[in-house]
Design an enzyme around this catalytic site. Structure first.
Site, PDB file in Angstrom:
ATOM      1  N   CYS A  82      -0.162   2.529   6.529  1.00  0.00           N
ATOM      2  CA  CYS A  82       0.099   1.165   6.978  1.00  0.00           C
ATOM      3  C   CYS A  82       0.412   0.328   5.746  1.00  0.00           C
ATOM      4  CB  CYS A  82      -1.087   0.600   7.737  1.00  0.00           C
ATOM      5  SG  CYS A  82      -2.625   0.501   6.777  1.00  0.00           S
ATOM      6  N   CYS A 126       0.802  -1.229   0.000  1.00  0.00           N
ATOM      7  CA  CYS A 126       0.000   0.000   0.000  1.00  0.00           C
ATOM      8  C   CYS A 126       0.833   1.275   0.000  1.00  0.00           C
ATOM      9  CB  CYS A 126      -0.928   0.018   1.206  1.00  0.00           C
ATOM     10  SG  CYS A 126      -2.119  -1.336   1.220  1.00  0.00           S
ATOM     11  N   HIS A 159      -8.908   3.446  -2.447  1.00  0.00           N
ATOM     12  CA  HIS A 159      -7.484   3.180  -2.192  1.00  0.00           C
ATOM     13  C   HIS A 159      -6.895   2.385  -3.354  1.00  0.00           C
ATOM     14  CE1 HIS A 159      -3.834   1.841  -0.386  1.00  0.00           C
ATOM     15  NE2 HIS A 159      -4.304   0.925   0.427  1.00  0.00           N
TER      16      HIS A 159
END
Length: 403
Positions: A389, A91, A359
């Site tokens: 994160c 991510c 996202h």
């Protein structure tokens, strides 16, 4: 050491990551090239203007495989002498691309870079590349692997966040994103996506649900309850790692977790000489970068220790940061960050986040950094921190300082 400056930050709108999403017909290659062309055109870049294109994308298979960064350069109007580097820090890939580029500039390895990323989640399914930590028992069992949603629920259980807490945070994210769009706060950075005839396919984040309220969210079933509790379930794995917890409280669902979307973003980074060469004015200095690893079971608490590290590295305190962007992978991730540092929500994700807008894995880090910079300028703030994160237990962070 040479300073690294941000000269521009651009992104596509986020499209729903499914077959009826507006960007579903657009390949990762095409969208990447489109954003690279926008950087080139907006900043008058000519010739071998940048040292490299560093491009994050998480699911590196099919159309997103084979060093997509280099393919995107060749598909764009950039000079073919510019190489490309595809990276994957899950991510945080888009932010790590920026951090790598900034540190290359600081170290004298070239005057400028384009960094960012892409993820077409509606075309290339998340997890379709496989992952040793999830599919190889020799690693999965020893590391007490659980899916991210279970990790988010572990955070909620460990640090005392309720379903109501998570839902209230999600509703506020939707409200802030809608207000930001209505107020034109993203206008400076958005690059509309066009079809082959030059007609607009998408010019606004389409995942948002501004009418969302607590009552609507209360009717949603917890997404990770079944996989956690069905025997043998992942809750049992988590409780072996965290035996002090009586049970895992499953609070996350589609409404208080990040949305699956398509999108791309790019940041133009260079030293002072680069800006002078092309007549560009720096918008911010990349003051510091950091990354860490942590327990892969709880996995998603990385924004806390990586922020502690970047503050220690710079000799700063949390009170020195005017604005924060913490990726909204799940509500509990951001709630834990605010709890750990006693950060007021009025300083954090002031224009909403991934719960409202989605996202796009490989692009999100660059997107939130651009959003942070835009908001620093709009609200006349001096210092900002972006952090995410990261799957399998990592964290990444960047501190910006206005010029």
């Amino acid at each position: 050491m040479t300073e690294a400056y941000i000269y521009d930050a651009l992104r596509s709108p986020r499209g729903k990551g499914r077959k009826d999403g507006s960007l579903h017909e657009v390949t990762a290659l095409r969208l990447s090239a489109h954003i690279l062309n926008a950087v080139k055109e907006r900043n008058g870049l000519e010739g071998h203007a940048v040292e490299d294109v560093i491009w994050g994308n998480v699911t590196q298979v099919g159309e997103q495989g084979g060093c997509l960064a280099r393919s995107a350069v060749l598909a764009s109007d950039l000079d073919e002498r510019i190489p490309g580097l595809a990276i994957n820090r899950f991510c945080a890939s888009g932010l790590e691309a920026v951090n790598l580029a900034a540190n290359q500039v600081k170290g004298g390895a070239g005057q400028a870079y384009i960094a960012g990323g892409v993820e077409m989640m509606g075309r290339v399914a998340m997890g379709s590349d496989g992952a040793a930590i999830a599919v190889d028992p020799s690693l999965a069992m020893g590391s007490y692997f659980v899916p991210q949603g279970i990790s988010a629920d572990i955070i909620a259980t460990e640090y005392g966040f309720s379903r109501d807490d998570a839902d209230a945070f999600a509703v506020e994210s939707q409200k802030r994103a809608a207000e930001a769009w209505a107020d034109g706060r993203f206008d400076k950075s958005i690059v509309p996506v066009l079809d082959q005839n030059g007609l607009t396919i998408l010019d606004k984040d389409e995942y948002m649900r501004p009418g969302t309220d607590i009552q609507a969210l209360s009717g949603l079933r917890a997404s990770f309850k079944d996989m956690g509790e069905t025997m043998p379930g992942f809750d049992a794995v988590a409780l072996m790692k965290y035996p002090h917890l009586e049970r895992i409280n499953h609070i996350h669902h589609a409404g208080n977790s990040s949305g699956i979307v398509d999108g791309s973003a790019a940041i133009l980074i260079g030293n002072k000489e680069f800006g002078e060469k092309f007549g560009l004015t720096p918008r911010a200095k990349i003051k510091a970068t950091a990354k860490i690893g942590l327990d892969p079971t709880i996995m998603l608490t990385g924004p806390v220790p990586v922020t502690e590290k970047i503050l220690a590295d710079t000799g700063m305190n949390i009170s020195d940061i005017d604005l924060f962007e913490v990726n909204e992978a799940f509500s509990s991730v951001v709630l834990r960050f605010m709890q750990a540092f006693d950060v007021d929500h009025s300083k954090l994700n002031v224009n909403g986040g991934a719960i409202a807008m989605g996202h796009p894995l490989g692009a999100t880090g660059a997107m939130i950094l651009g959003t942070l910079l835009d908001e620093m300028e709009r609200s006349d703030k001096e210092t900002g921190l972006a952090t995410l994160c990261v799957a399998s237990g990592m964290g990444a962070a960047t501190i910006l300082e206005r010029v």
